[in-house]
Every structure is written in C-alpha cells, then in structure tokens.
Design a protein around this motif. Sequence first.
Motif, PDB file in Angstrom:
ATOM      1  N   ASP A 130      -3.901  15.143  14.533  1.00 42.42           N
ATOM      2  CA  ASP A 130      -4.747  14.794  15.661  1.00 42.42           C
ATOM      3  C   ASP A 130      -5.808  13.814  15.176  1.00 42.42           C
ATOM      4  O   ASP A 130      -6.615  14.143  14.298  1.00 42.42           O
ATOM      5  CB  ASP A 130      -5.414  16.060  16.209  1.00 42.42           C
ATOM      6  CG  ASP A 130      -5.856  15.928  17.653  1.00 42.42           C
ATOM      7  OD1 ASP A 130      -6.003  14.790  18.115  1.00 42.42           O
ATOM      8  OD2 ASP A 130      -6.047  16.965  18.313  1.00 42.42           O
ATOM      9  N   GLY A 131      -5.812  12.602  15.725  1.00 37.78           N
ATOM     10  CA  GLY A 131      -6.777  11.590  15.340  1.00 37.78           C
ATOM     11  C   GLY A 131      -7.889  11.458  16.364  1.00 37.78           C
ATOM     12  O   GLY A 131      -7.639  11.063  17.508  1.00 37.78           O
ATOM     13  N   VAL A 132      -9.118  11.793  15.971  1.00 37.50           N
ATOM     14  CA  VAL A 132     -10.273  11.735  16.870  1.00 37.50           C
ATOM     15  C   VAL A 132     -11.080  10.509  16.485  1.00 37.50           C
ATOM     16  O   VAL A 132     -11.903  10.561  15.567  1.00 37.50           O
ATOM     17  CB  VAL A 132     -11.120  13.021  16.766  1.00 37.50           C
ATOM     18  CG1 VAL A 132     -12.238  13.005  17.798  1.00 37.50           C
ATOM     19  CG2 VAL A 132     -10.250  14.254  16.938  1.00 37.50           C
ATOM     20  N   PHE A 133     -10.843   9.392  17.180  1.00 41.13           N
ATOM     21  CA  PHE A 133     -11.404   8.116  16.751  1.00 41.13           C
ATOM     22  C   PHE A 133     -12.352   7.472  17.765  1.00 41.13           C
ATOM     23  O   PHE A 133     -12.816   6.360  17.529  1.00 41.13           O
ATOM     24  CB  PHE A 133     -10.267   7.145  16.421  1.00 41.13           C
ATOM     25  CG  PHE A 133      -9.337   7.634  15.348  1.00 41.13           C
ATOM     26  CD1 PHE A 133      -9.841   8.034  14.118  1.00 41.13           C
ATOM     27  CD2 PHE A 133      -7.962   7.712  15.559  1.00 41.13           C
ATOM     28  CE1 PHE A 133      -8.988   8.489  13.106  1.00 41.13           C
ATOM     29  CE2 PHE A 133      -7.103   8.162  14.561  1.00 41.13           C
ATOM     30  CZ  PHE A 133      -7.618   8.555  13.334  1.00 41.13           C
ATOM     31  N   SER A 134     -12.661   8.151  18.864  1.00 38.35           N
ATOM     32  CA  SER A 134     -13.613   7.584  19.818  1.00 38.35           C
ATOM     33  C   SER A 134     -15.041   7.981  19.470  1.00 38.35           C
ATOM     34  O   SER A 134     -15.992   7.394  19.981  1.00 38.35           O
ATOM     35  CB  SER A 134     -13.294   8.038  21.243  1.00 38.35           C
ATOM     36  OG  SER A 134     -13.653   9.390  21.445  1.00 38.35           O
ATOM     37  N   HIS A 135     -15.196   8.973  18.609  1.00 36.79           N
ATOM     38  CA  HIS A 135     -16.508   9.446  18.193  1.00 36.79           C
ATOM     39  C   HIS A 135     -16.373  10.161  16.859  1.00 36.79           C
ATOM     40  O   HIS A 135     -15.273  10.530  16.451  1.00 36.79           O
ATOM     41  CB  HIS A 135     -17.105  10.397  19.239  1.00 36.79           C
ATOM     42  CG  HIS A 135     -16.201  11.543  19.600  1.00 36.79           C
ATOM     43  ND1 HIS A 135     -15.308  11.482  20.647  1.00 36.79           N
ATOM     44  CD2 HIS A 135     -16.020  12.772  19.041  1.00 36.79           C
ATOM     45  CE1 HIS A 135     -14.638  12.616  20.729  1.00 36.79           C
ATOM     46  NE2 HIS A 135     -15.050  13.414  19.754  1.00 36.79           N
ATOM     47  N   THR A 136     -17.481  10.342  16.189  1.00 40.15           N
ATOM     48  CA  THR A 136     -17.520  11.172  14.981  1.00 40.15           C
ATOM     49  C   THR A 136     -18.452  12.349  15.255  1.00 40.15           C
ATOM     50  O   THR A 136     -18.960  12.501  16.359  1.00 40.15           O
ATOM     51  CB  THR A 136     -18.053  10.380  13.763  1.00 40.15           C
ATOM     52  OG1 THR A 136     -19.444  10.079  13.982  1.00 40.15           O
ATOM     53  CG2 THR A 136     -17.278   9.102  13.559  1.00 40.15           C
ATOM     54  N   GLY A 137     -18.683  13.140  14.250  1.00 39.35           N
ATOM     55  CA  GLY A 137     -19.701  14.166  14.364  1.00 39.35           C
ATOM     56  C   GLY A 137     -21.062  13.600  13.974  1.00 39.35           C
ATOM     57  O   GLY A 137     -21.157  12.684  13.141  1.00 39.35           O
ATOM     58  N   ALA A 138     -22.109  14.150  14.582  1.00 40.88           N
ATOM     59  CA  ALA A 138     -23.448  13.779  14.130  1.00 40.88           C
ATOM     60  C   ALA A 138     -23.668  14.272  12.711  1.00 40.88           C
ATOM     61  O   ALA A 138     -24.348  13.629  11.899  1.00 40.88           O
ATOM     62  CB  ALA A 138     -24.500  14.361  15.074  1.00 40.88           C
ATOM     63  N   ASP A 139     -23.065  15.417  12.417  1.00 33.87           N
ATOM     64  CA  ASP A 139     -23.117  15.987  11.070  1.00 33.87           C
ATOM     65  C   ASP A 139     -21.918  15.456  10.299  1.00 33.87           C
ATOM     66  O   ASP A 139     -20.907  16.132  10.126  1.00 33.87           O
ATOM     67  CB  ASP A 139     -23.083  17.517  11.157  1.00 33.87           C
ATOM     68  CG  ASP A 139     -23.273  18.176   9.801  1.00 33.87           C
ATOM     69  OD1 ASP A 139     -23.598  17.472   8.831  1.00 33.87           O
ATOM     70  OD2 ASP A 139     -23.070  19.408   9.721  1.00 33.87           O
TER      71      ASP A 139
END
Length: 449
Positions: free
Chosen positions: A87-96
């Motif tokens: 699963d690639g989550v590339f529209s945002h990252t974590g703040a942490d």
Amino acid sequence: MYIKDNEGNIVRRDFYGGNLKGIIDKLGYLKKLGVSIIYLSPIFEASSNHKYDTGDYKKIDAMFGDEEIFKELLDKASKKGINIILDGVFSHTGADSIYFNKYNRYSELGAYQSEESRYNSWYKFNDYPDDYDCWWGVKSLPNVNELDPTYMDYIIKDDDSVLKRWTTMGVKGWRLDVADELPEKFIKEFKKELKGVADDTILIGEVWEDASNKISYNQRREYLLGEQLDSVMGYPFRSNIVSFLKSDIKSIDLLNRFMQIKENYPSEAFKSNLNLIGSHDVKRIKTELNEDKELVKLAVGIQMTFEGIPYIYYGDEAGVCGNTDPDNRRTYPWKKEDEDMIEYYRNLTTIRKKYKALIYGETSFIDTKNADVFAFIRKTEDEKMLIVVNRSEKENDIKLDLDENTIEEIDIESNLKKYIEDTFEDDRSFEVNIKAKSLKVFNLKNLIV
C-alpha cells in the motif's frame, strides 16, 4: 483502535494485531484458502496503528518486523505461489516523520523544524510552521506536493527510490491510496518506472466510483486508458451486491448496474477489477447484511464467480463482524473461526480455479423476469458456466432459454457434478428450481446430438 477528543483529535491509541512473522506462519492457511496475492495495508514506519501516516518510507515498522523478516516473507510466499502487493500512501506523510519531524523524534532536520530542511519544498505552509496544508484537515497528515522534483525523485525516480527499493526486493505491485488526490503525472511516472523495474507488476488505485469517468478536483481522470492504473478497488461492485441482497434494488437493476460498468471499462480493466465486499473503509460484510449468514454466502458466491479478481478482507472468511473503522479492524479470531464459512470460501476458490471460464471468461447477463433472482453466464471457447442467485425467503422456479441442451449442477459443498438435466425441445428451455437464499453454479454443454 483510537480515542478522539471533542474536537476530533486522536488523543490515545491502542495497538494490537499481527506482524510479518505471523503472516509467514499462516502462509499454509492462506494457500489452502486459495490466495495467490496478499495485499498488505501500510507496513512502513509510522506512529499510528493503521500506518497511513508514514514516518519513513524506507523502513519497516518495528511493530511488524524488519527488512530481513520482510524478505523472508517475500521468499516463502513466492515458493507457495503467493505474491505481495504494498500500500503506497503518497498524497501525504505523517507529521511525526523523518520528513516533517514535528515532534523532533528523528535526527533528520524536518520541514516543520526549519525552512532549510531538504524536505521543505514537499509541503505547503500558509503561516510557517503551524499552519500547513493537511489531508482533510487532519493535522497529523500534512499534504505533500507530489510533483515537487525532489519528492518525485525520492518516491519514484532515484536508483534507491521508494518504488525501486521495494519492487526490486520482490514486491509485485502497489495499491495507490486516495488515487483521486494524486496528480495524473505522478501516477503516470509511477507506472512507467514500475513497469521498467518489472513488467509483471500491477498498479492498483483506490477509486470509489466508476473509474472510467471519474471527475476529481474538476478534472476528468484517465485512469483506465493504459498509462495509469491497471486496476481499481471495486467499491461499485460491493455497493451493487449489497443493494441487491438487502432488497433495495431488483435483479434487473443489478443487471443494468453491472452492464454499465462492463460497458464503460476497457475489457482488461474489467477483468482485473478488484471485486471486494469488505475493506477497512466499510462495514464488515457480515455486519452490513445484519449477520444473515445465508446472504453473506450469496455475496461471496457472486464475488467468486464474477468477472474480475476476488478480494478477501482478512477475517471475512472466518465470520468476523465489525462496524465502520476502527471496529472493522478486529483481530482474526484464531480458534474461534466460523469453520463452515471458511470451508465455503475454500470450495468456491477451488471451483473458480477448476473452471477457467470463471477466471478468464466473458460475462453475459440474463433477465430472469424475477426481481429476486439474478443470473449471469461466464464463457470461454471451451467452457460455459451459469450462475443463478436467489435472495428470496422462498424457492423460485426460473425458466431459462439457453443455447446448450444439457446443464450440470456443480455442488459447491463437494465440488462434484450433482445432477444432469437434458432438454430435447427445439427452444432449448430449462426450468431451474433454486431454493430460498441460495446460489447455484451450472456447467452448460451440448451432449445430445
């Protein structure tokens, strides 16, 4: 599981669930279930339990294991004929995260800490540093500028990019989270590089509607025209099945809905559509159907015989219930499974693999003239299968006009031919009796000359 305050902010999390070693230990179970691909929700380092707030794209989260264990999973799964998709989550990252580093937990200089950070151009700050664009207003998920050249290099193009690092390791595909929020150029570049690394990989997108004519942010998307996605998550499939089984629509409505998708999608896209009835974004199918096990079996039966790729959300086969997220993320009920349901899944995957028409065949739909009975045919040059579904509380007799003169029922419980019925009539008509809340699978043949 997470607890929110009155303003909707997450204030506490409880962590529970499995890990990569656990998947390795259960590969035999998955193989017997008929699984050939495992799609993993995010496994990269992140502070949450769901891991959609990526902390480091190049590191396996310690909750799940490490890189060596992941390589072991790839190797042992491959030996059983099972591939892994990430699963690639590339529209945002974590703040942490190593990139934003809002809480100063990483040694790397993050975009929140300094405008001199090498990651600063990835993010949009309205009033530095506390006012920044974030995913749906969630402050723990700062949005990224996907077309920033350094971001594109890091995720896609560098020799050690995120894409290339894990794909060269043996990953056979990616599912792009919230594909509607990714620029077309990003998706095109991702697919081009992915196929350049390995042309037997697949790119799947999270798209909730008809992906052939989706308009996102005032732009008509071209997901299925060859340069972007190979497949999409089949949420329209689930919606159609649930609506029919809950008697919200008639069989002719279901026929028309499926025909619309089939006519809109390129043939290759329709055949690779992920036909899901459950995921972490919707209610468990058992809960959705009010824990009516017979209706759940009908949903599974249609899923396993329909054109496309059946997608099993872990635990559905074991009878797990659950409302919307996070209740639908319950752990697998080891030693408390619904063994009857598991056996039903196994029988259907066995039948699907035995009859190639159920994998590769084209689909034609039959108007049964009965609101409660849905029927369709799957066919190749060598095989022709008939599937009939009765959602009603009572049995029904359906007259069908077919080109063949013989029908053989395939007993789902035993995977054996149950009986053969012939017709000598010129009109080749059959009358099929189908019991209340049941599904039948038939093999159609011309045995009488």
